[in-house]
Scaffold this active site. Structure first.
Site, PDB file in Angstrom:
ATOM      1  CB  CYS A 112     -11.254   1.523  -1.564  1.00 12.90           C
ATOM      2  SG  CYS A 112     -11.686   0.923   0.076  1.00 12.90           S
ATOM      3  CG  HIS A 252      -9.435  -1.824  -3.710  1.00 14.09           C
ATOM      4  ND1 HIS A 252      -8.507  -1.571  -2.726  1.00 14.09           N
ATOM      5  CD2 HIS A 252     -10.643  -1.897  -3.080  1.00 14.09           C
ATOM      6  CE1 HIS A 252      -9.124  -1.490  -1.565  1.00 14.09           C
ATOM      7  NE2 HIS A 252     -10.415  -1.688  -1.746  1.00 14.09           N
ATOM      8  CG  ASN A 282     -10.175  -2.974   1.715  1.00 13.61           C
ATOM      9  OD1 ASN A 282      -9.397  -2.106   1.322  1.00 13.61           O
ATOM     10  ND2 ASN A 282     -11.477  -2.926   1.486  1.00 13.61           N
TER      11      ASN A 282
END
Ligand code: UT7
Length: 325
Positions: A112, A252, A282
């Site tokens: 990520c 994020h 996500n």
């Protein structure tokens, strides 16, 4: 000399999966997903789609907005952990689709945090004088790596790509600094054994459950909040500015509760934090560049604003970039 982002772009697969669709597939509820994560829907890559093609669309949009052609580029860097192949890299596949040859193209694998890491690498290399025009992409398809019977992970991830064009430039504007951190000690908190796209939502065959994403969510949650607060303070301090000077944080988009907890610890109001996790879930390395593109499109970022990007993910990896827009 420094580096500056001059244009952005984003693209998604065509299929939207709402929480209600997931309710029909597994023992979950729209209410649980919304209250625990902030997610209402996500885009999922299907068997007849290619993530490289999605990344190509985002890249061409960023290039067009920069007034550039692919031939103007001197390097391509992709933050991703979703290549169909162990090798060649995703970046080389994208390079081919863009009709380019011979310029360097490579991936940065930091899950990520991939886009944050890639941006730091691009900025440092451009400062050193190596490249003048770089295409930077964050692209992932973690929905294709989940066990669709594991409700604790299957509801979280979405797919997509974001792209930015960076140019080498002198002046006050551009990337002011980046800080990257990793802690292999925590690798088991979030992992996937085999690389690559194995289990799209519409696939008939399911990947071996042992090969799906494994996550220790609550432990990861706590470390993510702490490390994101810490890295944000550090990059601000190193640049000699204060949190009050920040115009916008683009975090994020893993979980709205993580984003809100970090903002609260930093004493930042909601108007200073960009979120779109409700519509994308996500998207791993794609989340920050997709959010950046939406923030620009919606007028949340103006010239000379101080903008901070941050992320935390598998590795564990985390990091932040500070930009004078
Ligand atoms: O991008 C990399 C960074 N990612 C992260 O940092 C993710 C960090 N972690 C998280 O976002 C959260 O930990 C999750 C969203 C993954 C989970 O939220 P949580 O509040 O930590 O829930 P939990 O795992 O503690 O589960 C609470 C309850 C459990 O039931 P019991 O044991 O209390 O009866 C779970 O079985 O919720 C249950 N549960 C679900 N219920 C309905 C777990 N997943 C689901 C689901 N639907 N999808």
């Amino acid at each position: 000399m420094g580096s500056r982002i001059v244009a952005t772009g984003r693209a998604t697969p065509r299929t939207v999966i709402t929480n209600h669709e997931l309710e029909r597939r597994m023992d979950t509820s729209d209410e649980w997903i919304r209250t625990r994560t902030g997610i209402a829907q996500r885009y999922a890559l299907c068997t007849d789609e290619s993530l490289v093609e999605v990344a190509e669309r985002a890249s061409r949009q960023a290039l067009a907005r920069a007034g550039m052609k692919p031939e103007d580029l001197e390097a391509i860097i992709v933050g991703t952990v979703s290549s169909d192949f162990g090798f060649p890299s995703f970046a080389c596949q994208l390079q081919h689709r863009l009709g380019l040859n011979s310029i360097p193209a490579f991936d940065v694998a930091a899950a990520c945090s991939g886009f944050i890491y890639a941006l730091s690498v691009a900025d440092a290399t451009m400062r050193a004088g190596e490249w003048s025009r770089v295409l930077l992409v964050g692209a992932d398809a973690l929905s294709t790596m989940v066990d669709w019977n594991d409700r604790s992970t299957a509801v979280l991830f979405g797919d997509g790509a974001g792209a930015v064009v960076m140019v080498r430039e002198a002046g006050q504007r551009g990337v002011l600094g980046s800080i990257l951190r990793s802690s292999g000690e925590y690798w088991e908190l979030l992992s996937v054994r085999n690389r690559g796209i194995q289990s799209p939502i519409d696939a008939e065959a399911r990947a071996n459950r042992d090969d799906a994403i494994k996550m220790k969510g609550p432990e990861l949650f706590k470390i993510a909040v702490k490390s994101l607060e810490d890295i944000t303070r550090k990059v601000i301090e190193r640049a000699g500015v204060s949190l009050d000077d920040l115009s916008l944080i683009i975090p994020h988009q893993a979980n709205l509760r993580i984003i809100n907890a970090v903002a609260q610890r930093l004493g930042l109001g909601a108007e200073k934090v960009f979120t779109n996790v409700d519509r994308y879930g996500n998207t791993s390395a794609a989340s920050v560049p997709i959010a950046l593109d939406e923030a620009i499109e919606s007028g949340r970022i103006r010239d000379n604003d101080l903008v901070l990007l941050n992320a935390c993910g598998g590795g564990l990896t985390w990091g932040a970039n500070l930009i004078r827009w």
